[in-house]
Design an enzyme around this catalytic site. Structure first.
Site, PDB file in Angstrom:
ATOM      1  N   ASP A  16      28.305  13.324  31.498  1.00 23.40           N
ATOM      2  CA  ASP A  16      29.389  13.735  31.524  1.00 23.40           C
ATOM      3  C   ASP A  16      30.265  14.179  32.162  1.00 23.40           C
ATOM      4  OD1 ASP A  16      31.661  13.363  29.699  1.00 23.40           O
ATOM      5  OD2 ASP A  16      31.429  13.599  28.203  1.00 23.40           O
ATOM      6  N   CYS A 240      36.094  11.637  31.655  1.00 25.18           N
ATOM      7  CA  CYS A 240      35.888  10.566  31.659  1.00 25.18           C
ATOM      8  C   CYS A 240      36.810   9.615  32.630  1.00 25.18           C
ATOM      9  CB  CYS A 240      36.440   9.817  30.626  1.00 25.18           C
ATOM     10  SG  CYS A 240      35.707   8.295  29.985  1.00 25.18           S
TER      11      CYS A 240
END
Ligand code: HMG
Ligand code: MG
Length: 302
Positions: A16, A240
């Site tokens: 991530d 993201c």
């Protein structure tokens, strides 16, 4: 409720954290980062993502990363797998856990994985079955559990619905993710209490991004209602690619510093994580986004 005695921290920085970096980071740097995190004592590190390289170019090195890391027995190295193509790659790369990632928001599902929530479940089904057949751990991640960058509000009922669908796929663990870091502590508690009626609370995790600076407070609030697994990213890396403006996950160093102060056991060496955070921040040419990490590093120099 009393706070937990032990907390599991899932380190998601190599996935991530790095997936949103514009410049391709060489596999060797990622391998060094994962190795440092392994030595720091994490029991679960999200190291790879087998998604389309057209969608997330940074993760195209996942095969090399998984092949190059020095694995410690007992440590679970996880990989994101949106479909069977991703699963086959994760299997070949010897991932210990695969992550199917869905959403509580229809709009985000379309933007992130190019299909509706219902379609995503049908794509996940063979992945889930294959994971079970191969004895791999299966984790389900639910994005936008506290708000969506495209549709705004997300009801706790739609999060509960997503959790039920992941439960039916026999997930071992389910992540309740604040993709855009908008949750506040009371909301965190409300959602966690709601989803705990659908899935064992000991296997639910909080995945908080820190966009609005609420992540540590949300973790504390979640612990108050019984959550004991949290995701964090070394040096606070990340964001993201399909949630514009969302910053990284809560910084691991900050979470560990808080846990240490609360007397909560994590099994992770804070000093080693500070080193790993300074290593990757130096490589990226910017200051780590970890308050505790930078403070500890500065104190050492002083
Ligand atoms: P699609 O275009 O609908 O898929 O994308 P497709 O099946 O039509 O395939 C299109 C092309 O992609 C084909 O290649 C496939 O081979 C290839 P082409 O023939 O055009 O050359 N492809 C793949 N390549 C490698 N690995 C694969 C794979 N699958 C297809 N697994 C798809 C659908 C899901 C693939 C795409 O939308 C995608 O890759 N999305 C990934 C998005 C992503 O990674 N987002 C970030 C991770 S999620 C996140 O960060 C949130 C989380 O942290 C929790 C939170 O904070 O909320 C987990
Ligand atoms: Mg995330």
């Amino acid at each position: 409720m009393l706070l937990p005695i032990n907390v599991k921290i899932v380190e998601v920085g190599p996935r991530d954290g790095l997936q949103n970096e514009k410049e391709t980071i060489p596999a060797e740097i990622k391998i060094e980062l994962v190795n440092r995190l392994t030595r720091a004592g994490f029991s679960n590190i999200e190291a790879a993502s087998f998604v389309s390289p057209k969608w997330v170019p940074q993760m195209a090195t996942s095969v090399q990363v998984m092949a190059g890391i020095t694995r410690k027995p007992g440590v679970v190295y996880s990989a994101l797998t949106p479909n069977m193509q991703g699963f086959e790659a994760a299997l070949a790369a010897k991932a210990g856990e695969v992550v199917i990632f869905g959403s509580a928001s229809e709009a985000f599902s379309q933007k992130n994985i190019n299909c509706s929530i219902a379609e995503s479940i049908e794509r996940f089904r063979p992945v889930a079955e294959a994971a079970k057949r191969h004895g791999m751990r299966l984790r389900g991640s639910i994005s936008c559990a506290f708000g969506c960058p495209y549709q705004g509000e997300v009801s706790p009922e739609s999060v509960a619905d997503a959790v039920r669908r992941m439960r039916e796929l026999l997930c071992d663990e389910i992540d309740i993710a604040d993709t855009i870091g908008v949750a506040t502590p009371l909301q965190a508690q409300n959602v966690m209490e709601r989803v705990a009626r659908e899935f064992p609370i000991t296997e639910l995790s909080g995945h908080f991004h820190d966009t609005y600076g609420q992540a540590l407070a949300n973790i504390y609030a979640s612990m108050e209602v019984g959550i004991s697994i949290f995701h964090s990213s070394v040096a606070g890396l990340g964001g993201c690619p399909y949630a514009k403006g969302a910053t990284g996950n809560v910084a691991t160093e900050d979470v560990l510093y808080m846990m240490q102060g609360l007397g909560i056991e994590t099994g992770v060496d804070l000093n080693a994580v500070v080193d790993a955070g300074q290593f990757i921040a130096q490589y990226l040419g910017r200051k780590a986004a970890s308050r505790a990490g930078n403070a500890i590093a500065a104190r050492r120099k002083g």
